[in-house]
Design an enzyme around this catalytic site. Structure first.
Site, PDB file in Angstrom:
ATOM      1  N   GLU A 180      95.041   2.414 -32.574  1.00 11.46           N
ATOM      2  CA  GLU A 180      93.819   3.055 -31.726  1.00 11.46           C
ATOM      3  C   GLU A 180      93.073   2.956 -32.656  1.00 11.46           C
ATOM      4  O   GLU A 180      92.826   2.902 -33.784  1.00 11.46           O
ATOM      5  CB  GLU A 180      94.030   4.115 -31.908  1.00 11.46           C
ATOM      6  CG  GLU A 180      95.005   4.185 -30.529  1.00 11.46           C
ATOM      7  CD  GLU A 180      94.123   4.998 -28.720  1.00 11.46           C
ATOM      8  OE1 GLU A 180      92.423   5.087 -28.780  1.00 11.46           O
ATOM      9  OE2 GLU A 180      95.321   4.522 -28.204  1.00 11.46           O
ATOM     10  N   THR A 221      90.389  -2.281 -42.053  1.00 10.22           N
ATOM     11  CA  THR A 221      89.495  -2.037 -42.366  1.00 10.22           C
ATOM     12  C   THR A 221      89.338  -1.386 -42.980  1.00 10.22           C
ATOM     13  O   THR A 221      90.555  -0.993 -44.644  1.00 10.22           O
ATOM     14  CB  THR A 221      89.216  -0.582 -41.015  1.00 10.22           C
ATOM     15  OG1 THR A 221      88.499   0.008 -41.172  1.00 10.22           O
ATOM     16  CG2 THR A 221      90.484   0.496 -41.196  1.00 10.22           C
ATOM     17  N   TYR A 264      91.396   8.069 -38.106  1.00  6.35           N
ATOM     18  CA  TYR A 264      91.951   7.135 -38.207  1.00  6.35           C
ATOM     19  C   TYR A 264      92.005   5.913 -39.512  1.00  6.35           C
ATOM     20  O   TYR A 264      93.198   5.116 -39.382  1.00  6.35           O
ATOM     21  CB  TYR A 264      90.880   6.197 -37.144  1.00  6.35           C
ATOM     22  CG  TYR A 264      90.392   5.003 -37.393  1.00  6.35           C
ATOM     23  CD1 TYR A 264      91.293   3.794 -36.525  1.00  6.35           C
ATOM     24  CD2 TYR A 264      89.297   4.379 -37.992  1.00  6.35           C
ATOM     25  CE1 TYR A 264      90.835   3.046 -37.016  1.00  6.35           C
ATOM     26  CE2 TYR A 264      88.998   2.999 -38.549  1.00  6.35           C
ATOM     27  CZ  TYR A 264      90.522   2.135 -37.591  1.00  6.35           C
ATOM     28  OH  TYR A 264      90.139   0.858 -37.837  1.00  6.35           O
ATOM     29  N   ASN A 269      72.370   3.428 -40.813  1.00  4.37           N
ATOM     30  CA  ASN A 269      71.974   3.216 -39.444  1.00  4.37           C
ATOM     31  C   ASN A 269      70.705   3.794 -38.617  1.00  4.37           C
ATOM     32  O   ASN A 269      70.769   2.683 -37.793  1.00  4.37           O
ATOM     33  CB  ASN A 269      73.099   3.869 -38.685  1.00  4.37           C
ATOM     34  CG  ASN A 269      74.315   4.614 -38.958  1.00  4.37           C
ATOM     35  OD1 ASN A 269      75.285   3.156 -39.349  1.00  4.37           O
ATOM     36  ND2 ASN A 269      75.199   5.962 -39.121  1.00  4.37           N
ATOM     37  N   GLY A 294      83.414  15.446 -41.061  1.00  2.00           N
ATOM     38  CA  GLY A 294      83.690  13.982 -42.259  1.00  2.00           C
ATOM     39  C   GLY A 294      83.476  12.820 -42.137  1.00  2.00           C
ATOM     40  O   GLY A 294      83.359  11.812 -43.193  1.00  2.00           O
TER      41      GLY A 294
HETATM   42  P1  NAD Z   1      89.912  -1.764 -29.757  1.00  2.00           P
HETATM   43  O1  NAD Z   1      90.320  -0.510 -29.573  1.00  2.00           O
HETATM   44  O2  NAD Z   1      88.328  -2.984 -29.054  1.00  2.00           O
HETATM   45  O3  NAD Z   1      91.080  -2.805 -28.946  1.00  2.00           O
HETATM   46  C1  NAD Z   1      92.785  -2.187 -29.283  1.00  2.00           C
HETATM   47  C2  NAD Z   1      93.809  -3.272 -28.844  1.00  2.00           C
HETATM   48  O4  NAD Z   1      94.617  -3.047 -28.591  1.00  2.00           O
HETATM   49  C3  NAD Z   1      93.547  -2.673 -27.145  1.00  2.00           C
HETATM   50  O5  NAD Z   1      93.657  -4.502 -26.078  1.00  2.00           O
HETATM   51  C4  NAD Z   1      94.397  -2.237 -26.795  1.00  2.00           C
HETATM   52  O6  NAD Z   1      95.167  -1.909 -25.376  1.00  2.00           O
HETATM   53  C5  NAD Z   1      95.623  -2.011 -27.798  1.00  2.00           C
HETATM   54  N1  NAD Z   1      96.702  -1.445 -27.934  1.00  2.00           N
HETATM   55  C6  NAD Z   1      96.482  -0.266 -28.499  1.00  2.00           C
HETATM   56  N2  NAD Z   1      97.084   0.313 -28.235  1.00  2.00           N
HETATM   57  C7  NAD Z   1      98.245  -0.306 -27.969  1.00  2.00           C
HETATM   58  C8  NAD Z   1      99.924  -0.404 -28.435  1.00  2.00           C
HETATM   59  N3  NAD Z   1     100.663   1.179 -28.364  1.00  2.00           N
HETATM   60  N4  NAD Z   1     100.435  -1.375 -27.876  1.00  2.00           N
HETATM   61  C9  NAD Z   1      99.849  -2.150 -27.318  1.00  2.00           C
HETATM   62  N5  NAD Z   1      98.980  -2.612 -27.523  1.00  2.00           N
HETATM   63  C10 NAD Z   1      97.829  -1.485 -27.875  1.00  2.00           C
HETATM   64  O7  NAD Z   1      90.348  -2.194 -31.286  1.00  2.00           O
HETATM   65  P2  NAD Z   1      89.645  -3.481 -31.961  1.00  2.00           P
HETATM   66  O8  NAD Z   1      87.898  -2.755 -32.751  1.00  2.00           O
HETATM   67  O9  NAD Z   1      89.189  -4.918 -32.233  1.00  2.00           O
HETATM   68  O10 NAD Z   1      90.029  -3.349 -33.373  1.00  2.00           O
HETATM   69  C11 NAD Z   1      91.310  -3.728 -33.823  1.00  2.00           C
HETATM   70  C12 NAD Z   1      91.886  -3.798 -35.461  1.00  2.00           C
HETATM   71  O11 NAD Z   1      91.304  -4.151 -35.904  1.00  2.00           O
HETATM   72  C13 NAD Z   1      92.485  -2.506 -35.232  1.00  2.00           C
HETATM   73  O12 NAD Z   1      93.550  -2.814 -35.811  1.00  2.00           O
HETATM   74  C14 NAD Z   1      91.589  -2.528 -36.700  1.00  2.00           C
HETATM   75  O13 NAD Z   1      92.151  -1.064 -37.110  1.00  2.00           O
HETATM   76  C15 NAD Z   1      91.097  -3.182 -36.864  1.00  2.00           C
HETATM   77  N6  NAD Z   1      89.773  -3.078 -37.920  1.00  2.00           N
HETATM   78  C16 NAD Z   1      87.944  -2.917 -36.770  1.00  2.00           C
HETATM   79  C17 NAD Z   1      86.782  -2.954 -36.872  1.00  2.00           C
HETATM   80  C18 NAD Z   1      86.221  -3.069 -36.067  1.00  2.00           C
HETATM   81  O14 NAD Z   1      84.725  -2.761 -36.110  1.00  2.00           O
HETATM   82  N7  NAD Z   1      85.537  -2.868 -34.870  1.00  2.00           N
HETATM   83  C19 NAD Z   1      86.785  -3.128 -38.384  1.00  2.00           C
HETATM   84  C20 NAD Z   1      88.081  -3.904 -39.461  1.00  2.00           C
HETATM   85  C21 NAD Z   1      89.093  -3.676 -38.898  1.00  2.00           C
HETATM   86  P1  TYD Z   2      81.285   2.945 -35.310  1.00  2.00           P
HETATM   87  O1  TYD Z   2      80.597   1.900 -34.245  1.00  2.00           O
HETATM   88  O2  TYD Z   2      82.210   4.388 -34.755  1.00  2.00           O
HETATM   89  O3  TYD Z   2      82.463   2.300 -36.097  1.00  2.00           O
HETATM   90  P2  TYD Z   2      82.771   3.688 -37.536  1.00  2.00           P
HETATM   91  O4  TYD Z   2      82.604   4.781 -37.623  1.00  2.00           O
HETATM   92  O5  TYD Z   2      83.955   2.917 -37.989  1.00  2.00           O
HETATM   93  O6  TYD Z   2      81.697   3.213 -38.985  1.00  2.00           O
HETATM   94  O7  TYD Z   2      79.698   3.940 -36.027  1.00  2.00           O
HETATM   95  C1  TYD Z   2      78.924   3.382 -36.560  1.00  2.00           C
HETATM   96  C2  TYD Z   2      78.246   4.385 -37.615  1.00  2.00           C
HETATM   97  O8  TYD Z   2      77.168   4.754 -36.405  1.00  2.00           O
HETATM   98  C3  TYD Z   2      79.273   5.613 -38.123  1.00  2.00           C
HETATM   99  O9  TYD Z   2      78.655   5.626 -39.412  1.00  2.00           O
HETATM  100  C4  TYD Z   2      78.412   6.532 -36.980  1.00  2.00           C
HETATM  101  C5  TYD Z   2      77.794   6.125 -36.486  1.00  2.00           C
HETATM  102  N1  TYD Z   2      77.216   6.598 -34.701  1.00  2.00           N
HETATM  103  C6  TYD Z   2      76.334   7.490 -34.410  1.00  2.00           C
HETATM  104  O10 TYD Z   2      75.355   7.845 -35.125  1.00  2.00           O
HETATM  105  N2  TYD Z   2      76.210   7.597 -33.102  1.00  2.00           N
HETATM  106  C7  TYD Z   2      77.127   7.083 -32.549  1.00  2.00           C
HETATM  107  O11 TYD Z   2      77.178   7.671 -31.314  1.00  2.00           O
HETATM  108  C8  TYD Z   2      78.208   6.927 -32.705  1.00  2.00           C
HETATM  109  C9  TYD Z   2      78.538   5.975 -31.734  1.00  2.00           C
HETATM  110  C10 TYD Z   2      78.201   6.212 -34.159  1.00  2.00           C
END
Ligand code: NAD
Ligand code: TYD
Length: 381
Positions: A115, A161, A187, A286, A320
């Site tokens: 998640e 992350t 998270y 942002n 937060g």
């Molecule tokens: P996302 O939410 O787009 O995708 C998550 C995927 O995991 C989805 O396909 C979902 O169906 C699957 N999933 C969720 N619960 C599951 C379960 N119980 N069993 C099997 N599959 C499940 O996430 P993302 O943004 O692609 O992030 C992927 C990973 O990278 C995460 O671990 C996140 O913490 C990490 N990460 C993300 C970012 C970012 O900017 N998005 C940055 C650094 C690290």
């Molecule tokens: P987000 O894409 O949710 O990533 P993260 O919280 O993991 O950094 O948000 C990026 C930044 O943008 C974060 O400081 C929260 C802000 N934000 C907004 O200001 N408005 C929005 O609708 C969203 C989704 C995020």
């Protein structure tokens, strides 16, 4: 001296400690690679890169297909890559994880399933503990049991992350690999906990692990609840752009394909037991980033300059809300030679173009059509 481990009902056997494996050089010969969360944003780019670049590997994409999982992200891979296999499943289901390791002789794991949205974690922290902590634990346990006879050549790569490090306040400071964990949101607390479990399995059971902590990603296929795709979609539809608080929070943005390239590099050449920070030294307030998006999207849409500025709407701050994240990825650069391939200006324009050109992808998600499609295919969604 190695550890004495009792695994299931098997006899006690000596397994090498992580330090011994590292000293021997953990020869990486992985061929059957399990990628969890491959239907999500980052996972889909990792699956594509591995399927295309390593045709002699078998790539198993294990995904529960939650609201964030979308097999449309991988339609091209499913069509062209015979080494791609999809498995629908939940990482929390230990029995299923055990079967997957046994049936497919998994020898490498890249664990991305999670998640991932901070706002959702504020509303439902239990879902984050369940998937991110307990799900990671069951995957670790399945790997440990499956590899008990011989850990050599195996690897459990955990994708994490920068948010585990907390929030930076002093300008010019960065997160490095030794920065103490200080997670501030449900998270990041759940991701921090999963990172600790991964390292504990390395230390306690000799599981060959590696961890990376990456900054905010952007690019195609990101679920439109996150800042960048949400705002592009709203600009297109002339809807308000909800800026949390004063818009002065700072994030460090990396193009998703550069993250996938870093994962490839670390998976193949990273040192077992290590942590690598991944980031592009690309910090944005942002509100500044939002103004760049507005200017670029207006230009690409043929709108007059400043057309969408009025959509900016300051709303109540996130509870937060972390002030600033900034990653120092010097170790990854100096040790393994990785660096981002794209400048931000190029990456953000490519990204905006992608969302504007792929309105159908966004429409399917926002209309819930793809969820209905998978419910029909898989029955329980
Ligand atoms: P996302 O939410 O787009 O995708 C998550 C995927 O995991 C989805 O396909 C979902 O169906 C699957 N999933 C969720 N619960 C599951 C379960 N119980 N069993 C099997 N599959 C499940 O996430 P993302 O943004 O692609 O992030 C992927 C990973 O990278 C995460 O671990 C996140 O913490 C990490 N990460 C993300 C970012 C970012 O900017 N998005 C940055 C650094 C690290
Ligand atoms: P987000 O894409 O949710 O990533 P993260 O919280 O993991 O950094 O948000 C990026 C930044 O943008 C974060 O400081 C929260 C802000 N934000 C907004 O200001 N408005 C929005 O609708 C969203 C989704 C995020």
């Amino acid at each position: 001296m190695g550890l004495i481990a009792t695994i299931g009902k098997k006899e006690k056997k000596e397994i090498p400690s992580l330090a011994e494996l590292i000293a021997k050089g953990n020869h990486k010969t992985m061929r059957n690679v399990l990628i969890t969360g491959g239907a999500g944003f980052i996972g889909s780019h990792v699956v594509r890169l591995f399927c295309r670049n390593y045709p002699d590997y078998q790539i198993y994409n294990l995904d529960k297909l939650t609201y964030a999982g979308n097999l449309e992200n991988l339609a091209d891979v499913a069509a062209d890559c015979p080494n791609y296999h999809f498995i629908k499943g939940d990482i929390c289901d230990l029995e299923h994880m055990r079967r997957i390791f046994a049936d497919h002789r998994i020898d490498g794991v890249i664990h991305l399933a999670a998640e991932s949205h901070v706002d959702r974690s504020i509303r439902d922290p239990f879902a984050f503990a369940q998937t991110n902590v307990l799900g990671t634990l069951s995957l670790l346990q399945a790997a440990r049991e499956a590899w008990a006879e011989d850990m050599n050549g195996k690897l459990f790569y955990h994708v994490s992350t920068d948010e585990v490090y907390g929030s930076l306040h002093d300008p010019g400071t960065f997160f490095v690999e030794t920065t103490a964990y200080d997670p501030q949101s449900p998270y990041s607390a759940s991701k921090a906990s999963s990172d600790h479990f991964v390292r504990a399995f390395g230390n306690t059971y000799g599981l060959p692990i590696v961890v990376s902590n990456c900054s905010n990603n952007y690019g195609p296929n990101q679920f439109p609840e996150k800042l960048i795709p949400l705002f592009i979609n709203n600009i297109r539809h002339g809807k308000p752009l909800p800026v949390y608080g004063t818009g002065e929070n700072v994030r460090d943005w990396l193009y998703v394909i550069d993250h996938a390239r870093a994962i490839d590099t670390i998976f193949h050449r990273g040192r077992v037991g290590e942590t690598y920070n991944i980031g592009g030294f690309n910090e944005w307030r942002n509100i500044d980033l939002i103004r760049v998006m507005i200017r670029t999207a207006d230009r690409l849409l043929g709108n007059p300059e400043g057309h969408s500025e009025g959509l900016i709407t300051y709303v109540q701050d996130r509870a937060g809300h972390d002030k600033r994240y900034a990653i120092d990825s010097t170790k990854l650069h100096e040790e393994l030679g990785w660096e981002p391939s794209l400048q931000f200006e190029e990456g953000i324009e490519k990204t905006i173009r992608w969302y504007l050109d792929n309105q159908q992808w966004l429409d399917h998600i926002t209309s819930g059509a793809y969820e209905r499609y998978y419910a029909e295919m898989y029955g329980d969604k």
